[in-house]
Structure formats: C-alpha cells, structure tokens
Write a protein that holds these residues in place. Structure first.
Motif, short mmCIF file in Angstrom:
data_model
loop_
_atom_site.label_atom_id
_atom_site.label_comp_id
_atom_site.label_asym_id
_atom_site.label_seq_id
_atom_site.Cartn_x
_atom_site.Cartn_y
_atom_site.Cartn_z
N ASP A 70 34.13 22.56 29.32
CA ASP A 70 33.23 21.54 28.76
C ASP A 70 31.83 21.53 29.37
O ASP A 70 31.19 20.47 29.42
CB ASP A 70 33.84 20.13 28.91
CG ASP A 70 35.25 20.03 28.37
OD1 ASP A 70 35.54 20.71 27.38
OD2 ASP A 70 36.06 19.27 28.93
N TYR A 113 35.66 23.64 25.01
CA TYR A 113 34.39 22.96 25.21
C TYR A 113 34.35 21.76 24.26
O TYR A 113 34.16 21.92 23.05
CB TYR A 113 33.22 23.89 24.91
CG TYR A 113 31.88 23.42 25.46
CD1 TYR A 113 31.24 22.29 24.94
CD2 TYR A 113 31.26 24.10 26.49
CE1 TYR A 113 30.02 21.86 25.45
CE2 TYR A 113 30.03 23.67 27.00
CZ TYR A 113 29.42 22.56 26.48
OH TYR A 113 28.22 22.14 26.98
N VAL A 115 32.28 18.80 23.12
CA VAL A 115 30.88 18.36 23.16
C VAL A 115 30.84 16.84 23.30
O VAL A 115 31.48 16.11 22.54
CB VAL A 115 30.14 18.79 21.89
CG1 VAL A 115 28.72 18.26 21.88
CG2 VAL A 115 30.16 20.31 21.75
N TRP A 120 25.91 18.54 25.43
CA TRP A 120 25.73 19.20 24.15
C TRP A 120 24.80 20.40 24.19
O TRP A 120 24.86 21.29 23.34
CB TRP A 120 25.23 18.19 23.11
CG TRP A 120 24.01 17.43 23.54
CD1 TRP A 120 23.98 16.25 24.24
CD2 TRP A 120 22.65 17.80 23.33
NE1 TRP A 120 22.68 15.86 24.47
CE2 TRP A 120 21.83 16.79 23.92
CE3 TRP A 120 22.03 18.87 22.70
CZ2 TRP A 120 20.45 16.84 23.90
CZ3 TRP A 120 20.65 18.93 22.67
CH2 TRP A 120 19.87 17.92 23.25
N VAL A 123 26.33 24.75 25.15
CA VAL A 123 27.36 25.49 24.42
C VAL A 123 27.15 26.99 24.51
O VAL A 123 28.09 27.75 24.80
CB VAL A 123 27.41 25.03 22.95
CG1 VAL A 123 28.34 25.93 22.13
CG2 VAL A 123 27.88 23.58 22.85
N CYS A 127 29.62 29.89 26.20
CA CYS A 127 30.16 31.03 25.45
C CYS A 127 29.91 32.33 26.21
O CYS A 127 30.79 33.20 26.31
CB CYS A 127 29.52 31.10 24.06
SG CYS A 127 29.99 29.77 22.95
N VAL A 140 34.97 25.13 20.40
CA VAL A 140 33.91 24.12 20.56
C VAL A 140 34.19 22.99 19.56
O VAL A 140 34.22 23.22 18.35
CB VAL A 140 32.52 24.72 20.31
CG1 VAL A 140 31.44 23.69 20.62
CG2 VAL A 140 32.32 25.99 21.13
N ALA A 160 24.45 21.55 19.06
CA ALA A 160 25.68 22.16 19.58
C ALA A 160 26.26 23.15 18.58
O ALA A 160 26.70 24.25 18.95
CB ALA A 160 26.70 21.07 19.90
N SER A 161 26.27 22.77 17.30
CA SER A 161 26.79 23.68 16.27
C SER A 161 25.91 24.91 16.13
O SER A 161 26.42 26.03 15.98
CB SER A 161 26.87 22.93 14.94
OG SER A 161 27.46 23.76 13.95
N ALA A 164 26.70 27.28 18.93
CA ALA A 164 27.99 27.94 18.70
C ALA A 164 27.85 29.05 17.67
O ALA A 164 28.41 30.15 17.84
CB ALA A 164 29.03 26.92 18.25
N ASP A 179 34.04 27.46 16.08
CA ASP A 179 33.10 26.36 15.96
C ASP A 179 33.71 25.27 15.08
O ASP A 179 33.70 25.37 13.86
CB ASP A 179 31.78 26.87 15.36
CG ASP A 179 30.79 25.75 15.10
OD1 ASP A 179 30.99 24.64 15.63
OD2 ASP A 179 29.81 25.99 14.36
N VAL A 181 32.68 22.04 15.37
CA VAL A 181 31.79 20.89 15.51
C VAL A 181 31.60 20.16 14.19
O VAL A 181 31.78 18.93 14.10
CB VAL A 181 30.42 21.34 16.08
CG1 VAL A 181 29.45 20.17 16.08
CG2 VAL A 181 30.59 21.88 17.49
#
Length: 294
Positions: A70, A113, A115, A120, A123, A127, A140, A160-161, A164, A179, A181
């Motif tokens: 995280d 992870y 978020v 945030w 990420v 990775c 994530v 965050a997305s 990812a 992903d 998210v």
C-alpha cells in the motif's frame, strides 16, 4: 478442515481482519494444510513471515500469496500503515522470499496496493518496486470506508488509475497490473445492491477467528452476514443447515455496502437467465464472472 475437504472445498484463502500470520495457531493451520488436497492462498503484510513459515507455505499446495504494502515509498508506508520504517524492508523481503519458492508457472506472488487518501500518488513507484522484487502482479484497488469517495482528495482516484495504467503499459510482459480502481469506485458509488439473489454466498464464506461463519468478507463480523457459529457444532452441520439464513438473505436489504462481488453476481444472474446456447458464450467472456484478483 476435515469438513471442508469432505464437502469438496477446493481452496482456502488465509487472510484478515488483521495480520493472519500473527494468529496463535497459524503454524498448526499450515501444517494441517500440508496434509490436505486443498490449495492455499494467503494475504499477508509479510512482516511476520519467518523462515519456518516460508518452509511451511512451500510444502502446502499454495496457489498464490499477496503481500499488502500500500505504498510506493518508505515515508508513505509509515504514514499509511502507522508502523516502524523497518516494516517496509520486511514487507519487500517477504515478496522476494516468496518469489523464490515458486515451483511452477501457476504459482503467483503479488503485491497489494489499497489506494487511500494519503498514498494515492505512489502507485507507479509501487508497481516498479513489485517488478524489481520478483512479484508476478500487483493489485491496485480503493479503500472501502464509511466516507466513500469523499475519503479521497479531488483528482486522487483518477491519478491513481492513470498511474496503474501507465505501469501496465511500461511493464507489459514483466508484471501484471490489475487495475481495479475504476471498478471499485463504481462499487462505492452503487453502495446498495439492486438485485435480490447473491450468488457469491453460495460458493464462498468467511470463517472468522470468533468461530462464526459469515457470507463474505464484506459482511464478515457483521450480524447481517452471519450464517452461524461452529463453536458447538461442526462446519458441515452448520453448512447443511444454512437454508434459513440463506433464504432470508436479500442483497437489496442486507448489502447496503460497497460489494467486491457485484460484478460477478451480476454475471451469475445473467448466466442463470440465459439459454444453454448463450451460457457457453457468456462463460467464455473472461471479463465477466471470473476476474484475476491475485
């Protein structure tokens, strides 16, 4: 455990509510798993992964392990998890050690992870670290809290997305970036389920440290998800008599929380309503009821 195997259970996931490797009987559990035909999955923060436990895990029919980290930096890790900075090194060491005990291509080691409002922005870094420490994948997702999407600063979920997605592109073929998210943001927004029948509860359950059985991890330790207790009866006796608890379970009324299984439940309902000809087509769609979360 004998009841689970006798009932045809194929796999067990050892996870928390807390760190499962500090459970007083976890070594006994792992030794018992060695003697069964059931596969094992484990979600851990890695800090209590001793050499002896690595050996015990390696001797089970383990399928995947996910180390929850995280964070993308030591500073973020300490702030997010509220632990000493030494735990950062222990967590990544656990990823490396678990990666070394893989015996075949189907065994997977992943990084988790979740978020939150404070981590945030890390990420992509996480990775890259997952790749460098030998992980096969990173998952994530978003934190589910009573604050819902208000938990996150403006633009944090989108950033965050994006990170990812960029990592998935940059590390393609080397690290699988799952992903979730956007999907989890959708779960948070829907919050209350619009369907009555929950298919997930028919094939999974959570056995808690309180010796009670719950429908799923979302409703674990929640009276709304309680199936019953195994304190004074076997798991098999409880499972065979679960009819009343299941009949009273209306997802529209009970599941007034973000649901991890929403997408799979909707696909299950679609399959149940389909003709035999349609089922084979729908079931072949890997983006439906099955999703690679490991």
């Amino acid at each position: 455990m004998a009841d689970w195997e006798a009932l045809g259970v194929k796999a067990i996931e050892l996870t928390g509510g807390g760190e499962p490797l500090v459970y007083p009987y976890v070594d006994e559990f792992l030794r018992a798993m060695k003697r069964t035909s059931m596969e094992l999955a484990l979600v851990t923060n890695g800090t209590a992964l001793t050499n002896e436990r690595v050996d015990l895990i390696s001797e089970t029919k383990w399928k995947w392990v996910r180390v929850s980290i995280d964070a993308g930096t030591p500073e973020s890790y300490v702030a997010t998890r509220r632990v000493p900075v030494s735990h950062w090194g222990l967590a990544w060491r656990a990823v490396e050690r678990l990666s070394r005990i893989r015996r075949d291509s189907e065994q997977r080691v992943g990084v988790g992870y979740v978020v939150d409002h404070s981590n945030w922005g890390g990420v992509y870094q996480a990775c890259e670290l997952a790749l460098n420490h030998g992980a096969d994948n990173i998952r994530v997702a978003l934190a589910f809290t009573p604050h819902h999407l208000n938990r996150f600063p403006e633009g944090a979920v989108e950033e965050a997305s994006l990170q990812a997605k960029q990592a998935a592109k940059d590390f393609a073929g080397m690290l699988q970036v799952n992903d979730l998210v956007s999907e989890r943001a959708g779960n948070i927004l829907s919050a209350v389920q619009g369907y009555e029948y929950c298919a997930a509860k028919e094939v999974i359950c959570v056995v808690g440290g309180d010796q009670r059985v719950y429908n799923c991890c979302t409703l674990a330790f929640n009276p709304l998800g309680l199936v019953g207790s195994i304190k004074e009866q076997s798991f098999r006796a409880l499972w065979d008599s679960k009819g009343e608890a299941f009949e009273q379970h209306d997802a529209r009324k009970v599941c007034k929380v973000p649901c991890l299984y929403e997408k799979r439940n909707l696909r299950a309902l679609e399959l149940m309503a389909a003709s035999p000809e349609e089922v084979s087509t729908l079931a072949a769609d890997d983006q439906g009821i099955h999703h690679n979360f490991i």
